[in-house]
Write an enzyme that holds these catalytic residues in place. Structure first.
Site, PDB file in Angstrom:
ATOM      1  N   TYR A  72     -12.920 -11.894 -41.858  1.00  0.00           N
ATOM      2  CA  TYR A  72     -13.191 -13.807 -41.894  1.00  0.00           C
ATOM      3  C   TYR A  72     -12.232 -14.699 -42.279  1.00  0.00           C
ATOM      4  O   TYR A  72     -12.570 -15.200 -43.617  1.00  0.00           O
ATOM      5  CB  TYR A  72     -14.069 -13.786 -40.629  1.00  0.00           C
ATOM      6  CG  TYR A  72     -13.464 -15.075 -39.394  1.00  0.00           C
ATOM      7  CD1 TYR A  72     -13.152 -14.168 -38.088  1.00  0.00           C
ATOM      8  CD2 TYR A  72     -13.837 -16.457 -39.556  1.00  0.00           C
ATOM      9  CE1 TYR A  72     -12.944 -15.386 -37.210  1.00  0.00           C
ATOM     10  CE2 TYR A  72     -13.834 -17.204 -38.293  1.00  0.00           C
ATOM     11  CZ  TYR A  72     -12.913 -16.581 -37.539  1.00  0.00           C
ATOM     12  OH  TYR A  72     -12.544 -17.656 -36.128  1.00  0.00           O
TER      13      TYR A  72
ATOM     14  N   GLY B 286     -12.252 -17.923 -42.602  1.00  0.00           N
ATOM     15  CA  GLY B 286     -13.023 -18.123 -43.555  1.00  0.00           C
ATOM     16  C   GLY B 286     -14.183 -18.295 -44.581  1.00  0.00           C
ATOM     17  O   GLY B 286     -14.240 -19.074 -46.046  1.00  0.00           O
ATOM     18  N   LYS B 287     -14.038 -17.676 -44.644  1.00  0.00           N
ATOM     19  CA  LYS B 287     -15.001 -16.874 -46.166  1.00  0.00           C
ATOM     20  C   LYS B 287     -14.518 -16.833 -47.130  1.00  0.00           C
ATOM     21  O   LYS B 287     -12.836 -17.213 -47.274  1.00  0.00           O
ATOM     22  CB  LYS B 287     -15.438 -14.617 -45.013  1.00  0.00           C
ATOM     23  CG  LYS B 287     -16.154 -14.680 -44.305  1.00  0.00           C
ATOM     24  CD  LYS B 287     -16.842 -15.234 -44.284  1.00  0.00           C
ATOM     25  CE  LYS B 287     -17.880 -15.432 -42.894  1.00  0.00           C
ATOM     26  NZ  LYS B 287     -17.758 -13.500 -42.321  1.00  0.00           N
ATOM     27  N   ASN B 288     -15.354 -16.579 -47.990  1.00  0.00           N
ATOM     28  CA  ASN B 288     -14.612 -17.235 -49.344  1.00  0.00           C
ATOM     29  C   ASN B 288     -13.658 -15.626 -50.253  1.00  0.00           C
ATOM     30  O   ASN B 288     -12.733 -16.109 -50.758  1.00  0.00           O
ATOM     31  CB  ASN B 288     -16.207 -16.527 -50.915  1.00  0.00           C
ATOM     32  CG  ASN B 288     -16.957 -17.803 -50.518  1.00  0.00           C
ATOM     33  OD1 ASN B 288     -17.304 -18.631 -49.518  1.00  0.00           O
ATOM     34  ND2 ASN B 288     -18.006 -17.807 -51.421  1.00  0.00           N
TER      35      ASN B 288
END
Length: 368
Positions: free
Chosen positions: A182, A184-186
């Site tokens: 997704y 916004g993940k790292n």
């Protein structure tokens, strides 16, 4: 304003690489799966110290297919935690199995191994520890209990790209590990994406078929499968971003250490703890405070965006009232849901911004 996350800054830093990768896919017309996705699978498997990686369309799909490959179905039980994003539980429900919860440890917000064995029954078919906020669960005792009962462990590593436990990468310890990409993940796609990593050849073969309509070869449908394939453009973008992930991770860890040093004597909040045997990758920098909502309002007034991960544990969500749990069933999860506030953290953040956030936290006059 200090944003909670700045995806535009990340894109600006790698714009040339990303644009070229996307144009390459458009020129190849390999829009679904294809060479870029296959290459990303190989590279991400190597990053996780795993033998196989199977790219899918979301982290939820990764969990769903991992459960199916482990033989989970109607009438079975799957043990996980209530303090997580709802997808950890939804994937269990997709199989027709029943989620069974155990509480978390208050220090790490992850599954409490001391509570695990009591939740096991004759119907337990899998255990899903959730590596929350970027720090892994205490896998050694979880694996010892699971192995003793012959129960497969599926790691929910959707927030733990590059996290480590006793020098072992997230996703490489259980029968499989599930990651989300997704945005916004790292490691985030420019859209949706997910992946399963595993060292089990049969598990990998089954998941690879399940993600693509159960096909062993084109139009030969061995299993009843799903359309869970990754787009070629997302595979290409993720290949670019994977090359930067370790630098971004170290930037997050630097910010996490800076936050923790500045907040070490705070009367307002309790900083997160990175345990000595783990590598915390700080997907979320989550502090605890007794007046979480008041602190969030105060920070917003000072121009600091924050997040809530997660204000209602899954066992108290209306959608899962059918499981029959009531308030008080999991006190550590419920306390965390009341007290946890996520402060801004992302690689492009500056040390000065970290200091400004801490100053805003510490200047508030309310009693925490």
């Amino acid at each position: 304003m200090i944003p909670f996350l700045d995806l535009k800054a990340q894109y600006a830093s790698i714009k040339g690489e990303v644009d070229a990768a996307v144009l390459g896919v458009l020129a190849s017309a390999q829009y679904v799966l294809g060479d870029e996705v296959a290459a990303f699978e190989r590279e991400f498997a190597a990053y996780c110290d795993a033998k196989h990686a199977i790219a899918v369309n979301t982290g939820t799909s990764a969990l769903h297919l991992s459960l199916l490959a482990a033989g989970v179905g109607p009438g079975d039980e799957v043990i996980t935690v209530p303090f997580t994003f709802v997808a950890s539980v939804s994937a269990v429900c997709y199989t027709g199995a029943t989620p069974v919860f155990v509480d978390i440890e208050p220090t790490t917000f992850t599954m409490d191994p001391a509570k695990l064995e009591a939740a096991i029954t004759a119907r337990t078919k899998a255990i899903i520890p959730v590596h929350l906020y970027g720090q892994m669960a205490d896998m050694a005792p979880i694996m010892e209990i699971a192995d003793r009962y012959g129960i497969p462990v599926i790691e929910d590593a959707c927030q733990a790209h590059g996290s480590e436990y006793k020098k072992r990468r997230a996703g490489s310890i259980g029968i499989s590990g599930c990651f989300s990409f997704y945005p916004g993940k790292n490691l985030g796609a420019c859209g949706e994406g997910g992946i399963v990593v595993t060292n089990d050849d049969e598990h990998a073969k089954t998941i690879r078929m399940l993600r693509d309509w159960g096909q062993e070869q084109r139009y030969h449908h061995t299993l009843k499968g799903f359309n869970y394939r990754m787009d070629g453009i997302q595979g290409a973008i993720l290949r670019v971003k994977l090359r930067h992930l370790e630098d971004w991770t170290e930037a997050r860890r630097d910010h996490g250490r800076h936050y923790s040093a500045l907040l070490s004597g705070s009367r307002q909040v309790k900083a997160p703890t990175e345990l000595a045997d783990r590598r915390h990758v700080y997907h979320i920098y989550a502090v605890r405070t007794r007046d979480r909502d008041g602190l969030q309002r105060a920070l917003q007034a000072e121009g600091v965006q924050t997040g809530l991960h997660y204000p209602i544990p899954v066992h108290l969500q209306k959608a899962h009232a059918d499981l029959g749990y009531k308030a008080g069933a999991f006190p550590e999860s419920e306390a965390a849901a009341r007290e946890v506030l996520s402060l801004p953290i992302y690689p492009e953040m500056t040390s000065r911004q970290v200091e400004q956030v801490v100053a805003a936290v510490e200047q508030e006059a309310y009693v925490a």
